[in-house]
Scaffold this motif. Structure first.
Motif, PDB file in Angstrom:
ATOM      1  N   GLU A   1      28.744  11.809   0.419  1.00  0.00           N
ATOM      2  CA  GLU A   1      29.714  11.274  -0.535  1.00  0.00           C
ATOM      3  C   GLU A   1      29.106  11.204  -1.934  1.00  0.00           C
ATOM      4  O   GLU A   1      27.986  10.734  -2.124  1.00  0.00           O
ATOM      5  N   GLY A   2      29.860  11.711  -2.903  1.00  0.00           N
ATOM      6  CA  GLY A   2      29.397  11.693  -4.288  1.00  0.00           C
ATOM      7  C   GLY A   2      28.641  12.936  -4.702  1.00  0.00           C
ATOM      8  O   GLY A   2      28.276  13.081  -5.874  1.00  0.00           O
ATOM      9  N   SER A   3      28.374  13.848  -3.759  1.00  0.00           N
ATOM     10  CA  SER A   3      27.684  15.095  -4.082  1.00  0.00           C
ATOM     11  C   SER A   3      28.521  16.289  -3.623  1.00  0.00           C
ATOM     12  O   SER A   3      29.511  16.136  -2.899  1.00  0.00           O
ATOM     13  N   VAL A   4      28.113  17.478  -4.036  1.00  0.00           N
ATOM     14  CA  VAL A   4      28.854  18.703  -3.728  1.00  0.00           C
ATOM     15  C   VAL A   4      28.047  19.552  -2.744  1.00  0.00           C
ATOM     16  O   VAL A   4      26.828  19.660  -2.870  1.00  0.00           O
TER      17      VAL A   4
ATOM     18  N   ILE B   1       0.829  -1.215   0.000  1.00  0.00           N
ATOM     19  CA  ILE B   1       0.000   0.000   0.000  1.00  0.00           C
ATOM     20  C   ILE B   1       0.856   1.255   0.000  1.00  0.00           C
ATOM     21  O   ILE B   1       0.539   2.254  -0.652  1.00  0.00           O
ATOM     22  N   LEU B   2       1.969   1.203   0.720  1.00  0.00           N
ATOM     23  CA  LEU B   2       2.848   2.377   0.820  1.00  0.00           C
ATOM     24  C   LEU B   2       3.874   2.447  -0.302  1.00  0.00           C
ATOM     25  O   LEU B   2       4.669   3.390  -0.355  1.00  0.00           O
ATOM     26  N   ARG B   3       3.839   1.499  -1.198  1.00  0.00           N
ATOM     27  CA  ARG B   3       4.880   1.361  -2.220  1.00  0.00           C
ATOM     28  C   ARG B   3       5.006   2.614  -3.087  1.00  0.00           C
ATOM     29  O   ARG B   3       4.025   3.230  -3.475  1.00  0.00           O
ATOM     30  N   GLN B   4       6.258   3.000  -3.365  1.00  0.00           N
ATOM     31  CA  GLN B   4       6.578   4.064  -4.316  1.00  0.00           C
ATOM     32  C   GLN B   4       7.600   3.521  -5.301  1.00  0.00           C
ATOM     33  O   GLN B   4       8.319   2.561  -5.007  1.00  0.00           O
ATOM     34  N   GLU B   5       7.684   4.135  -6.465  1.00  0.00           N
ATOM     35  CA  GLU B   5       8.707   3.744  -7.439  1.00  0.00           C
ATOM     36  C   GLU B   5      10.087   4.003  -6.850  1.00  0.00           C
ATOM     37  O   GLU B   5      10.375   5.113  -6.383  1.00  0.00           O
ATOM     38  N   LYS B   6      10.950   3.004  -6.872  1.00  0.00           N
ATOM     39  CA  LYS B   6      12.261   3.097  -6.227  1.00  0.00           C
ATOM     40  C   LYS B   6      13.090   4.254  -6.767  1.00  0.00           C
ATOM     41  O   LYS B   6      13.748   4.987  -6.012  1.00  0.00           O
ATOM     42  N   ASP B   7      13.072   4.455  -8.075  1.00  0.00           N
ATOM     43  CA  ASP B   7      13.935   5.463  -8.694  1.00  0.00           C
ATOM     44  C   ASP B   7      13.473   6.889  -8.410  1.00  0.00           C
ATOM     45  O   ASP B   7      14.246   7.833  -8.579  1.00  0.00           O
TER      46      ASP B   7
ATOM     47  N   GLY C   1      23.019  20.426 -10.491  1.00  0.00           N
ATOM     48  CA  GLY C   1      22.614  19.076 -10.142  1.00  0.00           C
ATOM     49  C   GLY C   1      23.591  18.420  -9.186  1.00  0.00           C
ATOM     50  O   GLY C   1      24.789  18.723  -9.204  1.00  0.00           O
ATOM     51  N   ASN C   2      23.067  17.552  -8.320  1.00  0.00           N
ATOM     52  CA  ASN C   2      23.890  16.831  -7.345  1.00  0.00           C
ATOM     53  C   ASN C   2      24.628  17.796  -6.416  1.00  0.00           C
ATOM     54  O   ASN C   2      25.771  17.567  -6.049  1.00  0.00           O
ATOM     55  N   GLN C   3      23.944  18.872  -6.041  1.00  0.00           N
ATOM     56  CA  GLN C   3      24.587  19.889  -5.199  1.00  0.00           C
ATOM     57  C   GLN C   3      23.638  20.441  -4.146  1.00  0.00           C
ATOM     58  O   GLN C   3      22.479  20.748  -4.430  1.00  0.00           O
ATOM     59  N   LEU C   4      24.164  20.569  -2.935  1.00  0.00           N
ATOM     60  CA  LEU C   4      23.502  21.299  -1.861  1.00  0.00           C
ATOM     61  C   LEU C   4      24.181  22.658  -1.737  1.00  0.00           C
ATOM     62  O   LEU C   4      25.399  22.734  -1.579  1.00  0.00           O
TER      63      LEU C   4
ATOM     64  N   LEU D   1      17.366  13.702  -1.438  1.00  0.00           N
ATOM     65  CA  LEU D   1      17.329  14.432  -2.707  1.00  0.00           C
ATOM     66  C   LEU D   1      18.705  14.437  -3.368  1.00  0.00           C
ATOM     67  O   LEU D   1      18.812  14.361  -4.599  1.00  0.00           O
ATOM     68  N   LEU D   2      19.762  14.516  -2.560  1.00  0.00           N
ATOM     69  CA  LEU D   2      21.109  14.458  -3.121  1.00  0.00           C
ATOM     70  C   LEU D   2      21.399  13.075  -3.706  1.00  0.00           C
ATOM     71  O   LEU D   2      22.130  12.950  -4.698  1.00  0.00           O
ATOM     72  N   LYS D   3      20.849  12.027  -3.099  1.00  0.00           N
ATOM     73  CA  LYS D   3      21.007  10.685  -3.670  1.00  0.00           C
ATOM     74  C   LYS D   3      20.388  10.600  -5.064  1.00  0.00           C
ATOM     75  O   LYS D   3      20.802   9.785  -5.887  1.00  0.00           O
ATOM     76  N   LYS D   4      19.379  11.443  -5.307  1.00  0.00           N
ATOM     77  CA  LYS D   4      18.735  11.497  -6.621  1.00  0.00           C
ATOM     78  C   LYS D   4      19.418  12.522  -7.527  1.00  0.00           C
ATOM     79  O   LYS D   4      18.877  12.898  -8.555  1.00  0.00           O
TER      80      LYS D   4
END
Length: 520
Positions: free
Chosen positions: A206-209, A129-135, A334-337, A184-187
């Motif tokens: 890690e992996g983001s700026v 019921i709570l399922r969301q698209e993983k991506d 993108g990929n930045q905070l 959000l940074l993981k995305k």
């Protein structure tokens, strides 16, 4: 662990329905030995009488009655001297959520028979019921009653349809904002935080700026002077007289008319020309018409021009308002905070920075999406901490500059890929239009009745039973409701994976450490 395995294997019978039922709810008595499984916010399953559809419900209250101890009994006896367990039974009250269909949950159309069996909903049912698209989803925690059931929210809905994170001080709202930023940074998202307390500048994933700008030091945020309106200048300089306001308004209009871009140096030069003209000196106006300078000089006195020049000079010394602002492609990527640390700024400067940067982002995205102008192709998510100060409910003694652009983003940002997250511990002081446009609410513990009522009135998806639950939430728990989730649920926010800033000071520990050996 054993309890979790039982949930996964089968639905466990925990009681039977008693009394009258409605299409909205029912009560039940607990089967002997099942008491430990029955708690507030636990999910249960019953069968509809005609279709036999499995109906999901949630326990919202538990009443314990004792037929041997009616209410009137306490008038004559000291209950503290009496122990009576005979005749005592707990009666949970269940709110019906609906049965599964293609579009989520739908309320039943047929009744539920008294005497029907009540079972615990199994983990797989809740996950489905709570399922969301993983991506396209973000993991924010687990069900408060089931650590084995993760809770995801739709990133597209959080960003494009805006969200609000509301809580009293100390309930964990900034921690929750940090969790959302991590997701959000993981995305590979673009997130901008306007941070009045300097709490988010330590986030490094890690992996983001992470880029941090402040109002002091080497990494100052720069605001393009020509993007400011007359009212922005007037707000920044609070001690202006009416004559000085009129003069600044005239000078800014003149600069806009004859310069594509200008900075405070040009503003000061125009004021200096007006001053010289007033004194009858010969003036070299360059690209400015001499007639306009002389005309302005006739309408103001030297006692107005001089102090105005000094106040503009004071503004110039901040080193924030320049010919060129911080490039948008540095702020938004993108990929930045990007953290705009406003902890060293007063409220007027903070409002101006929030208004100017938000306005630039909105206009750039609008031009790109609507007219194909520029290359500003990155949707972005703006987080406004202490939002009640920057988008207040009522008109203050002065205009709050940031309010109008935040209101515009709340209304129109969805079309242009500019999302808004308002964060506040005083919801009743927030602008109601902005709050109502936030289609997902993450609400933590709130005990103030005026804040509770204001949320209920302003947000369509927040019902009375949700409001009633707010004071009983523990630290780190939140009710998530709205467009980004399939079902309103109580969530235990997951642990952060980045450094946490803004935590409470250990007062007693600091006293002990600093006292040393004194008095021993």
């Amino acid at each position: 662990m054993q309890e979790r395995l039982i949930f996964n294997k089968a639905k466990m019978e925990i009681g039977q329905i008693i009394g009258a039922t409605t299409l909205r709810g029912f009560r039940f008595v607990i089967k002997k030995g099942m008491e430990k499984h029955v708690k507030r916010d636990e999910f249960v399953i019953v069968n509809e009488s005609v279709t036999n559809n499995k109906i999901l419900g949630i326990i919202k209250d538990i009443t314990i009655s004792n037929e041997l101890l009616p209410d009137e009994f306490g008038r004559d006896l000291r209950l503290g001297d009496i122990i009576l367990n005979e005749g005592e039974y707990p009666v949970p009250t269940v709110k019906i959520l609906g049965y599964e269909c293609e579009n989520g949950l739908e309320l039943p159309r047929h009744g539920i028979k008294p005497g029907s069996s009540v079972k615990l909903a199994d983990d797989n049912t809740l996950k489905r019921i709570l399922r969301q698209e993983k991506d396209t989803s973000a993991l924010i925690g687990t069900l408060s009653t089931r650590e084995s059931v993760p809770v995801y929210v739709s990133v597209n809905d959080i960003v494009s349809r805006h969200c609000a994170i509301l809580a009293m001080t100390g309930a964990g709202k900034s921690y929750t904002v940090g969790v959302l930023i991590e997701e959000l940074l993981k995305k590979r998202g673009s997130v901008i935080v306007f941070d009045p307390h300097g709490e988010y500048k330590w986030i490094r994933l890690e992996g983001s700026v992470t880029r941090v700008y402040g109002v002091r030091g080497d990494h100052k945020i720069k605001v393009e002077t020509s993007s400011l309106r007359s009212i922005d200048f007037i707000n920044l300089i609070p001690d202006l007289t009416d004559a000085q306001r009129d003069l600044i308004d005239a000078v800014i209009n003149l600069a806009r008319k004859f310069y594509d871009k200008y900075d405070l140096k040009i503003v000061k030069e125009i004021l200096s020309l007006i001053y010289d003209a007033k004194e009858g000196k010969e003036i070299l106006t360059g690209s400015l018409p001499e007639s306009e300078i002389k005309d302005l000089s006739k309408r103001v006195g030297l006692t107005t021009i001089g102090p105005t020049m000094r106040k503009i000079e004071r503004l110039s010394r901040m080193g924030i308002f320049e010919l060129e602002g911080t490039p948008l492609d540095e702020i938004v990527s993108g990929n930045q905070l990007t953290v705009i640390d406003l902890s060293d700024a007063d409220e007027r400067l903070s409002e101006t920075i929030i208004a100017a940067i938000s306005r630039r982002i909105f206009e750039a995205r609008k031009a790109y999406v609507k007219d194909g102008e520029g290359n500003f192709n990155t949707p972005t998510f703006l987080v406004i901490e202490e939002a009640h100060n920057f988008a207040p409910r009522t008109m203050e003694e002065r205009t709050i500059l940031s309010k109008s652009i935040l209101k515009k983003i709340a209304r129109e940002g969805r079309k242009f890929g500019v999302g808004l997250c308002i964060v506040s511990q005083r919801p009743s002081r927030l602008d109601s239009d902005i709050l109502s446009q936030c289609n997902t609410q993450i609400i933590m513990r709130i005990v103030n009745p005026s804040d509770q009522e204001y949320i209920r009135q302003s947000v369509e998806s927040v019902t009375e039973d949700i409001v009633r639950d707010l004071p009983s939430l523990s630290r780190g728990e939140a009710i998530v409701v709205g467009a980004a989730i399939n079902l309103p649920v109580t969530v235990r926010i997951r642990k952060r994976i980045t450094e946490v800033g803004g935590e409470d000071v250990d007062i007693v520990g600091e006293w002990s450490k600093n006292a040393g050996g004194k008095g021993s």
